[in-house]
Scaffold this active site. Sequence first.
Site, PDB file in Angstrom:
ATOM      1  N   LYS A 191       0.850  -1.187   0.000  1.00 16.35           N
ATOM      2  CA  LYS A 191       0.000   0.000   0.000  1.00 16.35           C
ATOM      3  C   LYS A 191       0.884   1.235   0.000  1.00 16.35           C
ATOM      4  O   LYS A 191       1.697   1.437   0.906  1.00 16.35           O
ATOM      5  CB  LYS A 191      -0.895  -0.005   1.234  1.00 16.35           C
ATOM      6  CG  LYS A 191      -1.746   1.237   1.344  1.00 16.35           C
ATOM      7  CD  LYS A 191      -2.809   1.094   2.383  1.00 16.35           C
ATOM      8  CE  LYS A 191      -3.643   2.348   2.466  1.00 16.35           C
ATOM      9  NZ  LYS A 191      -4.666   2.225   3.500  1.00 16.35           N
ATOM     10  N   ARG A 201     -10.724   9.709   1.884  1.00 12.48           N
ATOM     11  CA  ARG A 201     -10.587  10.360   3.188  1.00 12.48           C
ATOM     12  C   ARG A 201     -11.739  11.343   3.415  1.00 12.48           C
ATOM     13  O   ARG A 201     -12.190  11.521   4.541  1.00 12.48           O
ATOM     14  CB  ARG A 201      -9.201  11.016   3.314  1.00 12.48           C
ATOM     15  CG  ARG A 201      -8.109   9.950   3.360  1.00 12.48           C
ATOM     16  CD  ARG A 201      -6.705  10.516   3.476  1.00 12.48           C
ATOM     17  NE  ARG A 201      -5.706   9.460   3.278  1.00 12.48           N
ATOM     18  CZ  ARG A 201      -4.411   9.680   3.082  1.00 12.48           C
ATOM     19  NH1 ARG A 201      -3.944  10.902   3.085  1.00 12.48           N
ATOM     20  NH2 ARG A 201      -3.585   8.659   2.905  1.00 12.48           N
ATOM     21  N   LYS A 215       1.107   9.974   5.762  1.00 16.90           N
ATOM     22  CA  LYS A 215       1.237   8.552   6.115  1.00 16.90           C
ATOM     23  C   LYS A 215       2.542   7.948   5.585  1.00 16.90           C
ATOM     24  O   LYS A 215       2.691   6.734   5.538  1.00 16.90           O
ATOM     25  CB  LYS A 215       0.008   7.785   5.599  1.00 16.90           C
ATOM     26  CG  LYS A 215      -1.300   8.261   6.243  1.00 16.90           C
ATOM     27  CD  LYS A 215      -2.477   7.341   5.931  1.00 16.90           C
ATOM     28  CE  LYS A 215      -3.746   7.823   6.645  1.00 16.90           C
ATOM     29  NZ  LYS A 215      -4.886   6.913   6.462  1.00 16.90           N
ATOM     30  N   GLU A 231       7.609  -6.353   1.263  1.00 14.51           N
ATOM     31  CA  GLU A 231       6.404  -6.213   2.097  1.00 14.51           C
ATOM     32  C   GLU A 231       5.448  -7.387   1.858  1.00 14.51           C
ATOM     33  O   GLU A 231       4.884  -7.948   2.789  1.00 14.51           O
ATOM     34  CB  GLU A 231       5.658  -4.918   1.756  1.00 14.51           C
ATOM     35  CG  GLU A 231       6.179  -3.671   2.422  1.00 14.51           C
ATOM     36  CD  GLU A 231       5.753  -3.559   3.889  1.00 14.51           C
ATOM     37  OE1 GLU A 231       5.069  -4.467   4.388  1.00 14.51           O
ATOM     38  OE2 GLU A 231       6.125  -2.557   4.523  1.00 14.51           O
ATOM     39  N   LYS A 246      -2.081  -1.441  -3.964  1.00 13.06           N
ATOM     40  CA  LYS A 246      -2.958  -0.282  -3.884  1.00 13.06           C
ATOM     41  C   LYS A 246      -2.156   0.995  -3.966  1.00 13.06           C
ATOM     42  O   LYS A 246      -1.148   1.079  -3.245  1.00 13.06           O
ATOM     43  CB  LYS A 246      -3.694  -0.385  -2.544  1.00 13.06           C
ATOM     44  CG  LYS A 246      -4.626   0.726  -2.253  1.00 13.06           C
ATOM     45  CD  LYS A 246      -5.276   0.463  -0.934  1.00 13.06           C
ATOM     46  CE  LYS A 246      -6.105   1.675  -0.609  1.00 13.06           C
ATOM     47  NZ  LYS A 246      -6.544   1.644   0.740  1.00 13.06           N
ATOM     48  N   SER A 272     -10.230   5.474  -4.638  1.00  6.22           N
ATOM     49  CA  SER A 272     -11.181   6.573  -4.804  1.00  6.22           C
ATOM     50  C   SER A 272     -10.719   7.625  -5.816  1.00  6.22           C
ATOM     51  O   SER A 272     -11.522   8.104  -6.613  1.00  6.22           O
ATOM     52  CB  SER A 272     -11.429   7.221  -3.439  1.00  6.22           C
ATOM     53  OG  SER A 272     -10.196   7.634  -2.867  1.00  6.22           O
ATOM     54  N   TYR A 311     -15.094   0.745  -7.055  1.00  2.00           N
ATOM     55  CA  TYR A 311     -16.389   1.399  -6.857  1.00  2.00           C
ATOM     56  C   TYR A 311     -17.285   1.218  -8.079  1.00  2.00           C
ATOM     57  O   TYR A 311     -18.471   1.481  -8.025  1.00  2.00           O
ATOM     58  CB  TYR A 311     -16.171   2.885  -6.537  1.00  2.00           C
ATOM     59  CG  TYR A 311     -15.296   3.062  -5.309  1.00  2.00           C
ATOM     60  CD1 TYR A 311     -15.830   2.895  -4.031  1.00  2.00           C
ATOM     61  CD2 TYR A 311     -13.925   3.306  -5.408  1.00  2.00           C
ATOM     62  CE1 TYR A 311     -15.028   3.003  -2.899  1.00  2.00           C
ATOM     63  CE2 TYR A 311     -13.109   3.408  -4.288  1.00  2.00           C
ATOM     64  CZ  TYR A 311     -13.672   3.252  -3.042  1.00  2.00           C
ATOM     65  OH  TYR A 311     -12.872   3.331  -1.927  1.00  2.00           O
TER      66      TYR A 311
HETATM   67  C1  PBG Z   1      -7.530   3.160   5.511  1.00  2.00           C
HETATM   68  C2  PBG Z   1      -7.781   3.014   4.059  1.00  2.00           C
HETATM   69  C3  PBG Z   1      -7.584   3.965   3.042  1.00  2.00           C
HETATM   70  C4  PBG Z   1      -8.117   3.411   1.887  1.00  2.00           C
HETATM   71  C5  PBG Z   1      -8.586   2.137   2.204  1.00  2.00           C
HETATM   72  N1  PBG Z   1      -8.347   1.907   3.562  1.00  2.00           N
HETATM   73  C6  PBG Z   1      -7.066   5.350   3.083  1.00  2.00           C
HETATM   74  C7  PBG Z   1      -5.730   5.677   3.582  1.00  2.00           C
HETATM   75  O1  PBG Z   1      -4.863   4.825   3.785  1.00  2.00           O
HETATM   76  O2  PBG Z   1      -5.520   6.867   3.817  1.00  2.00           O
HETATM   77  C8  PBG Z   1      -8.197   4.116   0.546  1.00  2.00           C
HETATM   78  C9  PBG Z   1      -9.248   3.627  -0.392  1.00  2.00           C
HETATM   79  C10 PBG Z   1      -9.560   4.537  -1.513  1.00  2.00           C
HETATM   80  O3  PBG Z   1      -8.923   5.609  -1.688  1.00  2.00           O
HETATM   81  O4  PBG Z   1     -10.483   4.203  -2.266  1.00  2.00           O
HETATM   82  N2  PBG Z   1      -6.357   2.757   6.038  1.00  2.00           N
END
Ligand code: PBG
Length: 320
Positions: A191, A201, A215, A231, A246, A272, A311
Site C-alpha cells: 500500500k 478520506r 502517512k 512487504e 494499492k 477513490s 467502486y
Molecule cells: C484506511 C484506508 C484507506 C483506503 C482504504 N483503507 C485510506 C488511507 O490509507 O488513507 C483508501 C481507499 C480509496 O482511496 O479508495 N487505512
Amino acid sequence: MRRLRRTSQIREMVQEHRLDRSDLIWPLFVIDGVNQKQDIASMPGVSRLTVDLAVDAAKKALDLGIPAIALFPKTEDSLKTELGEEAINPNNLICKTVKAVKKACPEIAILCDVALDPYTSHGHDGVLDKTGYVENDRTVEMLVAQSKTLADAGCDIIAPSDMMDGRIGAIRKMLEDNSYHNMLIMAYAAKYASSFYGPFRDAVGAGKKLGGDGKQTYQLNPANSDEAIREIQADIAEGADMVMVKPGMPYLDIIRRCKDELGYPCFAYQVSGEYAMLMAAFEQGWLSEEQTVMEVMMCFKRAGASGILTYFAPYVAARL
Ligand code: PBG
C-alpha cells in the site's frame, strides 16, 4: 498479425484474459441512521449508506453476481479519540453492518478493513507517540483487538490496511488462539503513500488533519518496487492468504511482479482518486464511460490481478 483481429469471433477466440463478475469486490461506505444516503462530492455516484441500505446494496451485489463487499465506516466525530477505541467496540457501526448483512444474505463475503483511521481524532491508521510518530507495536495491539472484534461480528475476510510491521503474524496468531482457523486474511501488503486516496478520506471523514509527512512513515514510497515485494513476502510469511496492491492503475507493474515472483492471489484496489478521475472525465464527455471502465478492468486482469476492488463493481457486473 492482423488476421487474428479481423472479426470479433476470431478476436475473442484468441483473447488471453477474461473479466468475470467473480473478479469484483465492491467497497461500501456506511453511516449510522436509517434509510439515509449521503452523496460524496468527490465520488459522483457513490454514497454513504445507513445499515439498512447497505443490506440492500449487499443483496444487489449478490443478484449481480458480485461475490464480496468491503465495508468502511464514517464514524461520528464525537466517537473519535486519540487511540481510536471505537474500533474495538463490539457494537460499532461496522459490527452492526456485518451482522445485518450476514443475517439478510449470508452468502455474500464481507471484507472488513483493519486500521484505526476511521476512529482516531488525528486520522492516522495507528496510535501516536508524544512526537506524533505512529508507534508500531502499540498500534499492532489495537489492530489485533480490532480484528478479534470483526471476527466475532462474523466477517469473512480480515483486511489490514494499516502497513504496520508484524501485524499479519500477530493477527493470525490471535485468530488461531480463538479458533478462527478458517478466517481469511487479505493483506493490503503493498500500500503506497498515495495522493489518490483523497476522496476516500473525504468519504470516511479522515485525513483533514494529517500534517507533516502524512502517512509516509508507514505507507510505501511510490518510487519503490523491490520494497513492495519485500512487504508482500513478509505478509505471506506471516500468514496472509491473499495480498493486495494499492492504488491500482498507476501500480500495475507491482501486480505483475507479485504474480510472477510470488504466485499468490493478488488483488488490485482501484482507489477513490482513480474513480474520481475517471468520473470527472466522463462528466465532461472527454472519455466514453462504458468502454473506458471495461478496458481498465481488463487491464487489471492482464497485469495479473486475481480480482479488483472497485467502486465501479455494480456497473461492471451489470455489463458482463
Ligand atoms: C484506511 C484506508 C484507506 C483506503 C482504504 N483503507 C485510506 C488511507 O490509507 O488513507 C483508501 C481507499 C480509496 O482511496 O479508495 N487505512
